[in-house]
Write a protein that holds these residues in place. Structure first.
Motif, mmCIF file in Angstrom:
data_model
loop_
_atom_site.group_PDB
_atom_site.id
_atom_site.type_symbol
_atom_site.label_atom_id
_atom_site.label_comp_id
_atom_site.label_asym_id
_atom_site.label_seq_id
_atom_site.Cartn_x
_atom_site.Cartn_y
_atom_site.Cartn_z
ATOM 1 N N LEU A 1 -11.085 44.808 178.122
ATOM 2 C CA LEU A 1 -10.112 44.424 178.986
ATOM 3 C C LEU A 1 -10.506 45.135 180.396
ATOM 4 O O LEU A 1 -10.714 46.411 180.313
ATOM 5 C CB LEU A 1 -8.863 44.716 178.758
ATOM 6 C CG LEU A 1 -7.352 44.592 179.425
ATOM 7 C CD1 LEU A 1 -6.346 44.326 178.508
ATOM 8 C CD2 LEU A 1 -7.354 45.923 180.432
ATOM 9 N N LEU B 1 -5.409 40.728 184.569
ATOM 10 C CA LEU B 1 -6.514 41.497 183.875
ATOM 11 C C LEU B 1 -7.378 40.001 183.371
ATOM 12 O O LEU B 1 -6.929 39.025 183.240
ATOM 13 C CB LEU B 1 -6.026 41.899 182.715
ATOM 14 C CG LEU B 1 -4.889 41.397 181.487
ATOM 15 C CD1 LEU B 1 -5.684 40.790 180.634
ATOM 16 C CD2 LEU B 1 -4.038 42.254 181.078
ATOM 17 N N LEU C 1 -9.885 39.492 180.157
ATOM 18 C CA LEU C 1 -10.317 39.715 178.752
ATOM 19 C C LEU C 1 -11.700 39.061 178.449
ATOM 20 O O LEU C 1 -11.720 37.870 178.520
ATOM 21 C CB LEU C 1 -9.291 39.535 177.530
ATOM 22 C CG LEU C 1 -7.957 40.025 177.630
ATOM 23 C CD1 LEU C 1 -6.961 39.326 176.620
ATOM 24 C CD2 LEU C 1 -8.092 41.336 177.128
#
Length: 196
Positions: A78, A191, A193
């Protein structure tokens, strides 16, 4: 012994010789020893690369998300930011990094570490997650805070020691990851991932 018997005997001898030589023959290899450093190596172009995927998430509230994973995923990384600009001007933000290892995972413990031996503790777990973050308050730089640890995917403390953003993997089913996100009022997380 007649000619037929002689021919049969010669054929049997040749057959036995060939059968024995095939049974005990070895392919030629360069000289090497099995010491872990000079054994045969696989070339990079002979490898089959694994599958990797990436997803972008914008989270604006406390929520639970279920993400389907790629086949045989073993790690999730992440990278992102958290900020308090949801409905107001930005004055506080944090840089986020998280890592999860999936599979048969176990912890080391500070109590099992001595100068010569480190022991594992407990049973295997289906995943382990670690994080680091850096919090910045542009109105008061003395409130900057950094953190790192295990047990959370994201964990951000503000200058007063309050948790403003937290993401935890709460379950891995083998085909999906369940993330629980908890955000303070006006906080949001952006974010990426990546799974491989």
């Amino acid at each position: 012994m007649n000619n037929e018997e002689q021919i049969s005997k010669i054929v049997q001898e040749i057959y036995q010789k060939n059968a024995t030589s095939r049974e005990f023959s070895v392919s030629t290899t360069n000289f090497h020893t099995h010491n872990g450093t000079d054994s045969q190596r696989v070339k990079q172009n002979d490898l089959i690369n694994g599958t990797t995927s990436i997803i972008s998430l914008n989270i604006f509230a406390t929520e639970t998300d279920i993400l389907d994973t790629i086949q045989n995923v073993t790690q999730i990384t992440l990278n992102g930011i958290a900020s308090n600009n949801y409905g107001q001007a930005v004055s506080q933000k944090a840089v986020l990094n998280g890592h999860a290892q999936l599979g048969n995972c176990f912890n080391y413990s500070q109590t099992t570490v001595n100068s010569t031996h480190i022991k594992t503790i407990g049973n295997y777990k289906p995943f382990l997650q670690t994080f680091d973050s850096m919090f910045i308050d542009t109105t008061d730089l003395t409130k900057a805070k950094v953190g790192a640890g295990a047990g959370h995917f994201v964990y951000v403390l503000d200058g007063g020691g309050n948790v403003v953003a937290q993401i935890d993997i709460i379950k891995w089913t083998g085909t999906s990851i369940i993330l629980q996100t908890t955000l303070s009022t006006h906080w949001q997380v952006f974010l990426y991932l990546s799974m491989s």
